[in-house]
Write a protein that holds these residues in place. Sequence first.
Motif, PDB file in Angstrom:
ATOM      1  N   TYR A   1       8.204  -7.299  13.338  1.00  0.00           N
ATOM      2  CA  TYR A   1       8.862  -6.164  12.687  1.00  0.00           C
ATOM      3  C   TYR A   1       8.767  -6.347  11.173  1.00  0.00           C
ATOM      4  O   TYR A   1       9.312  -7.310  10.612  1.00  0.00           O
ATOM      5  N   LEU A   2       8.088  -5.407  10.500  1.00  0.00           N
ATOM      6  CA  LEU A   2       7.903  -5.464   9.052  1.00  0.00           C
ATOM      7  C   LEU A   2       8.866  -4.494   8.373  1.00  0.00           C
ATOM      8  O   LEU A   2       8.883  -3.306   8.684  1.00  0.00           O
ATOM      9  N   SER A   3       9.647  -5.007   7.450  1.00  0.00           N
ATOM     10  CA  SER A   3      10.655  -4.197   6.775  1.00  0.00           C
ATOM     11  C   SER A   3      10.103  -3.485   5.548  1.00  0.00           C
ATOM     12  O   SER A   3       8.975  -3.734   5.114  1.00  0.00           O
ATOM     13  N   GLY A   4      10.927  -2.613   4.975  1.00  0.00           N
ATOM     14  CA  GLY A   4      10.507  -1.749   3.883  1.00  0.00           C
ATOM     15  C   GLY A   4      10.905  -2.251   2.502  1.00  0.00           C
ATOM     16  O   GLY A   4      11.383  -3.380   2.330  1.00  0.00           O
TER      17      GLY A   4
ATOM     18  N   GLY B   1       6.074  -6.383  -1.413  1.00  0.00           N
ATOM     19  CA  GLY B   1       4.749  -6.988  -1.328  1.00  0.00           C
ATOM     20  C   GLY B   1       3.675  -6.103  -0.738  1.00  0.00           C
ATOM     21  O   GLY B   1       2.486  -6.405  -0.850  1.00  0.00           O
ATOM     22  N   PHE B   2       4.061  -4.997  -0.082  1.00  0.00           N
ATOM     23  CA  PHE B   2       3.134  -4.019   0.505  1.00  0.00           C
ATOM     24  C   PHE B   2       2.165  -4.624   1.518  1.00  0.00           C
ATOM     25  O   PHE B   2       1.194  -3.986   1.903  1.00  0.00           O
ATOM     26  N   TYR B   3       2.395  -5.847   1.944  1.00  0.00           N
ATOM     27  CA  TYR B   3       1.606  -6.477   3.007  1.00  0.00           C
ATOM     28  C   TYR B   3       0.113  -6.504   2.691  1.00  0.00           C
ATOM     29  O   TYR B   3      -0.731  -6.298   3.556  1.00  0.00           O
ATOM     30  N   VAL B   4      -0.195  -6.793   1.424  1.00  0.00           N
ATOM     31  CA  VAL B   4      -1.576  -6.964   0.988  1.00  0.00           C
ATOM     32  C   VAL B   4      -1.725  -8.341   0.354  1.00  0.00           C
ATOM     33  O   VAL B   4      -0.742  -8.972  -0.041  1.00  0.00           O
ATOM     34  N   ASP B   5      -2.969  -8.802   0.258  1.00  0.00           N
ATOM     35  CA  ASP B   5      -3.278 -10.025  -0.481  1.00  0.00           C
ATOM     36  C   ASP B   5      -3.673  -9.622  -1.891  1.00  0.00           C
ATOM     37  O   ASP B   5      -4.768  -9.089  -2.111  1.00  0.00           O
ATOM     38  N   ALA B   6      -2.785  -9.867  -2.829  1.00  0.00           N
ATOM     39  CA  ALA B   6      -3.048  -9.458  -4.209  1.00  0.00           C
ATOM     40  C   ALA B   6      -4.241 -10.226  -4.783  1.00  0.00           C
ATOM     41  O   ALA B   6      -4.392 -11.431  -4.554  1.00  0.00           O
ATOM     42  N   THR B   7      -5.060  -9.512  -5.531  1.00  0.00           N
ATOM     43  CA  THR B   7      -6.215 -10.129  -6.182  1.00  0.00           C
ATOM     44  C   THR B   7      -6.109 -10.060  -7.701  1.00  0.00           C
ATOM     45  O   THR B   7      -6.945 -10.628  -8.394  1.00  0.00           O
TER      46      THR B   7
ATOM     47  N   MET C   1       7.691   1.065   4.082  1.00  0.00           N
ATOM     48  CA  MET C   1       6.617   0.178   3.626  1.00  0.00           C
ATOM     49  C   MET C   1       6.176  -0.739   4.758  1.00  0.00           C
ATOM     50  O   MET C   1       4.994  -1.086   4.871  1.00  0.00           O
ATOM     51  N   GLY C   2       7.119  -1.124   5.610  1.00  0.00           N
ATOM     52  CA  GLY C   2       6.764  -1.941   6.766  1.00  0.00           C
ATOM     53  C   GLY C   2       5.949  -1.180   7.790  1.00  0.00           C
ATOM     54  O   GLY C   2       5.116  -1.752   8.487  1.00  0.00           O
TER      55      GLY C   2
ATOM     56  N   VAL D   1       0.895  -0.747  18.318  1.00  0.00           N
ATOM     57  CA  VAL D   1       1.491  -0.621  16.990  1.00  0.00           C
ATOM     58  C   VAL D   1       2.439   0.559  17.009  1.00  0.00           C
ATOM     59  O   VAL D   1       2.171   1.575  17.662  1.00  0.00           O
ATOM     60  N   SER D   2       3.553   0.413  16.306  1.00  0.00           N
ATOM     61  CA  SER D   2       4.447   1.552  16.137  1.00  0.00           C
ATOM     62  C   SER D   2       5.019   1.518  14.734  1.00  0.00           C
ATOM     63  O   SER D   2       4.897   0.522  14.018  1.00  0.00           O
ATOM     64  N   ALA D   3       5.634   2.634  14.337  1.00  0.00           N
ATOM     65  CA  ALA D   3       6.174   2.712  12.987  1.00  0.00           C
ATOM     66  C   ALA D   3       7.289   3.734  12.929  1.00  0.00           C
ATOM     67  O   ALA D   3       7.246   4.766  13.592  1.00  0.00           O
TER      68      ALA D   3
END
Length: 268
Positions: A45-48, A98-104, A144-145, A163-165
């Motif tokens: 579960y990914l939060s916002g 963090g938006f669930y990305v790998d920052a570059t 965001m999650g 997947v659900s949202a």
Amino acid sequence: MKTISENRCFGGIQGVYTHASEATGTDMTFGLFRPEHPTGAVLWYLSGLTCTHENAMTKAGLQGWAAEAGLTVVFPDTSPRGGGVPDDDAFDMGQGAGFYVDATREPWSKHFGMERYVTADLPETVFAAWDLDETRQGITGHSMGGHGALTLALKHPGRFRAVSAFAPICHPSASEWGRDQLAAYIDQPEAHDATHLLLDGAALPPCLIDTGTDDQFWDKLGTDVFARALARTRSEAALRLQKGYDHSYFFVASFAAAHVAFHAEHLA
């Protein structure tokens, strides 16, 4: 891994733990609910925005339904944290966002490896500590999650059976909640946008999305354009507009049972 707390919950255990994360270079905190009779299936579960691991753990009401279905539920944090971690005065950037990305891009690239954290680092810790089935994973999230759940399912085919949202930000590269933030973190925001990923041919696993018709942030979610992209695919997906519901955790709690049941069916 260090245990922070463990409490009885619907016959199982709701725990909070910390571990050293290679992906973020920090200690990270997460919640994990273990039902009394686990099936081995795992729901992430990914939060916002602005949330921690604790928000959904205490407000979403998932544990009771997960206990009935035998699902283990993991509640990651939304970003690295601490005095040495970059932050921003805006609530939708930096810690808690963090938006669930790998920052570059600097200054975020050193610590904000959230895609790797959710898909590699934290699972390695979880599957090493508990007897769970890596072939039976589902992912869900709010706002965001929800963006994170959709994009990670699209970018990691075969990883998640479902997947659900709840009210996901599903077109962030064109939204106030995503356009500037993703551009600050990474070079190609469209590569982390569920709508663009669908249009580029990425495939969703079975999918359930609920969004409220009275969501006060409707203009930031991109639901309409995502629905049009979804209609052009052959995805096994249901996008339901729930009349009168807003963006709050009351909305999430109202439909938590349906989402847990959806995942339990596909993770059986």
